[in-house]
Design a protein around this motif. Structure first.
Motif, PDB file in Angstrom:
ATOM      1  N   THR A 104       0.831  -1.209   0.000  1.00 54.76           N
ATOM      2  CA  THR A 104       0.000   0.000   0.000  1.00 54.76           C
ATOM      3  C   THR A 104       0.864   1.257   0.000  1.00 54.76           C
ATOM      4  OG1 THR A 104      -0.175   0.011   2.425  1.00 54.76           O
ATOM      5  CG2 THR A 104      -1.895  -1.154   1.194  1.00 54.76           C
ATOM      6  N   GLY A 105       2.102   1.146   0.492  1.00 55.55           N
ATOM      7  CA  GLY A 105       3.014   2.280   0.454  1.00 55.55           C
ATOM      8  C   GLY A 105       3.511   2.593  -0.940  1.00 55.55           C
ATOM      9  N   SER A 106       3.186   1.707  -1.895  1.00 51.84           N
ATOM     10  CA  SER A 106       3.576   1.929  -3.293  1.00 51.84           C
ATOM     11  C   SER A 106       2.456   2.562  -4.111  1.00 51.84           C
ATOM     12  CB  SER A 106       3.971   0.595  -3.940  1.00 51.84           C
ATOM     13  OG  SER A 106       5.035  -0.017  -3.246  1.00 51.84           O
ATOM     14  N   LEU A 107       1.299   2.764  -3.497  1.00 52.45           N
ATOM     15  CA  LEU A 107       0.148   3.283  -4.236  1.00 52.45           C
ATOM     16  C   LEU A 107       0.321   4.744  -4.622  1.00 52.45           C
ATOM     17  CD1 LEU A 107      -2.801   1.659  -2.237  1.00 52.45           C
ATOM     18  CD2 LEU A 107      -1.497   0.742  -4.181  1.00 52.45           C
ATOM     19  N   GLU A 108       1.261   5.451  -3.949  1.00 52.15           N
ATOM     20  CA  GLU A 108       1.545   6.840  -4.308  1.00 52.15           C
ATOM     21  C   GLU A 108       2.727   6.938  -5.270  1.00 52.15           C
ATOM     22  OE1 GLU A 108      -0.082   9.273  -0.374  1.00 52.15           O
ATOM     23  OE2 GLU A 108       2.064   9.194  -0.775  1.00 52.15           O
ATOM     24  N   ARG A 303       7.688   7.399 -15.501  1.00 56.84           N
ATOM     25  CA  ARG A 303       7.799   5.948 -15.645  1.00 56.84           C
ATOM     26  C   ARG A 303       9.246   5.502 -15.424  1.00 56.84           C
ATOM     27  NH1 ARG A 303       8.585   2.024 -19.858  1.00 56.84           N
ATOM     28  NH2 ARG A 303       7.408   0.122 -19.392  1.00 56.84           N
ATOM     29  N   GLU A 304      10.202   6.257 -15.964  1.00 63.97           N
ATOM     30  CA  GLU A 304      11.610   5.916 -15.780  1.00 63.97           C
ATOM     31  C   GLU A 304      11.982   5.927 -14.297  1.00 63.97           C
ATOM     32  OE1 GLU A 304      13.836   8.689 -18.069  1.00 63.97           O
ATOM     33  OE2 GLU A 304      13.145   7.922 -20.004  1.00 63.97           O
ATOM     34  N   VAL A 305      11.548   6.962 -13.608  1.00 65.99           N
ATOM     35  CA  VAL A 305      11.851   7.066 -12.175  1.00 65.99           C
ATOM     36  C   VAL A 305      11.148   5.945 -11.405  1.00 65.99           C
ATOM     37  CG1 VAL A 305      11.591   8.498 -10.113  1.00 65.99           C
ATOM     38  CG2 VAL A 305      12.230   9.547 -12.285  1.00 65.99           C
ATOM     39  N   ARG A 306       9.909   5.683 -11.762  1.00 70.70           N
ATOM     40  CA  ARG A 306       9.129   4.644 -11.085  1.00 70.70           C
ATOM     41  C   ARG A 306       9.789   3.268 -11.230  1.00 70.70           C
ATOM     42  NH1 ARG A 306       4.698   5.861 -13.467  1.00 70.70           N
ATOM     43  NH2 ARG A 306       4.541   4.198 -14.993  1.00 70.70           N
ATOM     44  N   LEU A 307      10.226   2.953 -12.430  1.00 71.98           N
ATOM     45  CA  LEU A 307      10.844   1.652 -12.664  1.00 71.98           C
ATOM     46  C   LEU A 307      12.204   1.533 -11.989  1.00 71.98           C
ATOM     47  CD1 LEU A 307       9.874   0.985 -16.402  1.00 71.98           C
ATOM     48  CD2 LEU A 307       8.849   0.048 -14.327  1.00 71.98           C
ATOM     49  N   SER A 308      12.938   2.636 -11.918  1.00 69.71           N
ATOM     50  CA  SER A 308      14.231   2.584 -11.240  1.00 69.71           C
ATOM     51  C   SER A 308      14.045   2.341  -9.750  1.00 69.71           C
ATOM     52  CB  SER A 308      15.018   3.877 -11.480  1.00 69.71           C
ATOM     53  OG  SER A 308      14.427   4.978 -10.813  1.00 69.71           O
ATOM     54  N   LEU A 309      13.012   2.938  -9.160  1.00 73.90           N
ATOM     55  CA  LEU A 309      12.720   2.733  -7.744  1.00 73.90           C
ATOM     56  C   LEU A 309      12.195   1.328  -7.487  1.00 73.90           C
ATOM     57  CD1 LEU A 309      11.138   6.208  -7.045  1.00 73.90           C
ATOM     58  CD2 LEU A 309      13.213   5.324  -5.973  1.00 73.90           C
ATOM     59  N   LEU A 310      11.474   0.784  -8.451  1.00 71.38           N
ATOM     60  CA  LEU A 310      11.014  -0.603  -8.345  1.00 71.38           C
ATOM     61  C   LEU A 310      12.217  -1.549  -8.345  1.00 71.38           C
ATOM     62  CD1 LEU A 310       8.878  -2.855  -8.416  1.00 71.38           C
ATOM     63  CD2 LEU A 310       8.818  -2.600 -10.917  1.00 71.38           C
ATOM     64  N   TYR A 315       9.600   0.251  -4.255  1.00 74.13           N
ATOM     65  CA  TYR A 315       8.203  -0.065  -4.514  1.00 74.13           C
ATOM     66  C   TYR A 315       7.985  -1.570  -4.539  1.00 74.13           C
ATOM     67  CZ  TYR A 315       7.569   4.815  -6.040  1.00 74.13           C
ATOM     68  OH  TYR A 315       7.499   6.186  -6.100  1.00 74.13           O
ATOM     69  N   ASP A 316       6.762  -1.979  -4.283  1.00 75.80           N
ATOM     70  CA  ASP A 316       6.360  -3.378  -4.330  1.00 75.80           C
ATOM     71  C   ASP A 316       5.961  -3.726  -5.763  1.00 75.80           C
ATOM     72  OD1 ASP A 316       4.288  -5.625  -4.251  1.00 75.80           O
ATOM     73  OD2 ASP A 316       4.995  -5.644  -2.173  1.00 75.80           O
ATOM     74  N   GLU A 317       6.570  -4.757  -6.313  1.00 79.57           N
ATOM     75  CA  GLU A 317       6.332  -5.115  -7.715  1.00 79.57           C
ATOM     76  C   GLU A 317       4.871  -5.456  -7.977  1.00 79.57           C
ATOM     77  OE1 GLU A 317       8.210  -7.995 -11.208  1.00 79.57           O
ATOM     78  OE2 GLU A 317       8.699  -8.356  -9.093  1.00 79.57           O
ATOM     79  N   ARG A 318       4.215  -6.105  -7.021  1.00 82.15           N
ATOM     80  CA  ARG A 318       2.811  -6.478  -7.213  1.00 82.15           C
ATOM     81  C   ARG A 318       1.930  -5.245  -7.352  1.00 82.15           C
ATOM     82  NH1 ARG A 318       2.203  -9.620  -1.794  1.00 82.15           N
ATOM     83  NH2 ARG A 318       3.195  -7.636  -1.219  1.00 82.15           N
ATOM     84  N   ALA A 319       2.202  -4.223  -6.559  1.00 85.57           N
ATOM     85  CA  ALA A 319       1.413  -2.991  -6.624  1.00 85.57           C
ATOM     86  C   ALA A 319       1.662  -2.271  -7.949  1.00 85.57           C
ATOM     87  CB  ALA A 319       1.764  -2.079  -5.453  1.00 85.57           C
ATOM     88  N   ILE A 320       2.917  -2.219  -8.369  1.00 84.01           N
ATOM     89  CA  ILE A 320       3.257  -1.540  -9.622  1.00 84.01           C
ATOM     90  C   ILE A 320       2.588  -2.236 -10.810  1.00 84.01           C
ATOM     91  CG2 ILE A 320       5.142  -0.934 -11.185  1.00 84.01           C
ATOM     92  CD1 ILE A 320       4.978   0.781  -8.643  1.00 84.01           C
TER      93      ILE A 320
END
Length: 339
Positions: A104-108, A303-310, A315-320
């Motif tokens: 749930t912490g990945s929802l933002e 998207r680039e930033v999001r994937l790098s943090l994943l 971030y949690d892969e399931r949430a992403i």
């Protein structure tokens, strides 16, 4: 700045928070049960959110609960007290909640939820009973998730309207949030550490050039003081803010979390009415609308930033993956949906 509208909105938000908490807490018992609920309010015990929430204590008592509300001006302290067991339940922003539940912490996550339609689908999905395993981490359960609205960039200077012009500018940045720190550095801006209680003051007094916040913060935190006279609000959703009620599982009935979620999903329209009212209170001439071509580039950047943090485990892969599926369900023409 329509203070009465702001007060009514805060009152409605407080009512929503209280109504989410009550069903999960009540048990059939002759004597009221005692539960503590730590509430983050930037203004503290004298703040409008906490003050109006106090009016729900007699309501809780009629439901068999002696509800002890505790005000916190520092969200970090509220989280630490909850973690130490000094609170039975706590209200936190989604970003701060990440330490209790990475899903749930990945929802933002930056750009993961473009708008209201996607967020409604996400909340409906998480409200289903079979989603509960994702909401439990150790002895913590996310008993309720509800929307806070799109997060917009606020600027003191309207001429700052492209990514290139952010270079070297000072941005009030949540210093506990890896995603925000990465995003600010990615665009070449300067990080000025802040928290949920201090960012507005830094922006309003000119200590920083920009700050990011949802519309529900504009009037209560007086962000119009920082925006006036030459600034604006960039109408592009960097992320979608949410609030989360987290409980110690061993202090509540087994079905408490699901009861709260069932109640929350019934009231989601009320939450969106609050957000819509807040956005309508920002004057039209304050909004800055980016060209569509720029929006496409912003989406790619986030998207680039999001994937790098994943990749780094922030971030949690399931949430992403879930949010990507929802984005593609709403708009299958997105470039990411063909890959």
């Amino acid at each position: 700045m329509k203070p009465r509208n702001a007060l009514r909105r805060v009152a409605a938000a407080s009512a929503l928070l209280a109504s989410l908490a009550l069903p999960a807490l009540a048990e059939t018992t002759a004597e009221p049960i005692e539960r503590s609920f730590c509430v983050f309010d930037p203004v503290g015990a004298n703040g409008p959110l906490f003050a109006i929430t106090k009016t729900f204590q007699p309501v809780a008592l009629r439901e068999g609960i002696k509800l002890e509300l505790r005000a916190y001006t520092d969200e970090k302290v509220a989280a630490e007290d909850f973690k130490a067991g000094q609170c039975d339940a706590v209200l936190l922003t989604g970003t701060r909640a990440r330490e209790f539940n990475r899903f749930t912490g990945s929802l933002e996550a930056m750009g993961a939820v473009p708008g209201e339609e996607e967020m409604r689908l996400l909340y409906n999905t998480l409200a289903q009973p079979n989603a509960r395993p994702f909401l439990i981490e150790g002895n913590y359960e996310v008993a309720g998730v509800f929307p806070g609205g799109a997060v917009y960039l606020h600027t003191r200077d309207r001429s700052i309207d492209t990514v290139e012009e952010l270079q070297g500018k000072k941005i009030a940045t949540l210093d506990f949030d890896d995603a925000s720190l990465r995003m600010v550095r990615h665009v070449g801006a300067s990080v000025v550490g802040a928290n949920t209680a201090s960012f507005a003051g830094k922006f309003n007094n000119g200590s920083v050039d920009l700050a990011y916040a949802p519309a529900v913060a504009y009037t209560p935190l007086e962000l119009y003081k920082g925006v006036s006279p030459d600034g604006g609000v960039f109408k592009y959703a960097l992320a979608y803010m949410n609030f989360q009620v987290i409980i110690h599982r061993d202090r509540f009935p087994e079905d408490a979390g699901q009861m709260v979620r069932n109640e929350a999903i019934k009231r989601i329209d009320e939450a969106y009415e609050i957000i819509a009212q807040a956005e309508s209170e920002i004057p039209q001439d304050v909004w800055m609308l980016p060209p569509e071509a720029d929006v496409v580039e912003y989406d790619k950047m986030l998207r680039e930033v999001r994937l790098s943090l994943l990749a780094e485990g922030v971030y949690d892969e399931r949430a992403i993956k879930l949010m990507r599926a929802i984005r593609c369900r709403v708009d299958g023409s997105r470039a990411e949906c063909s890959s």
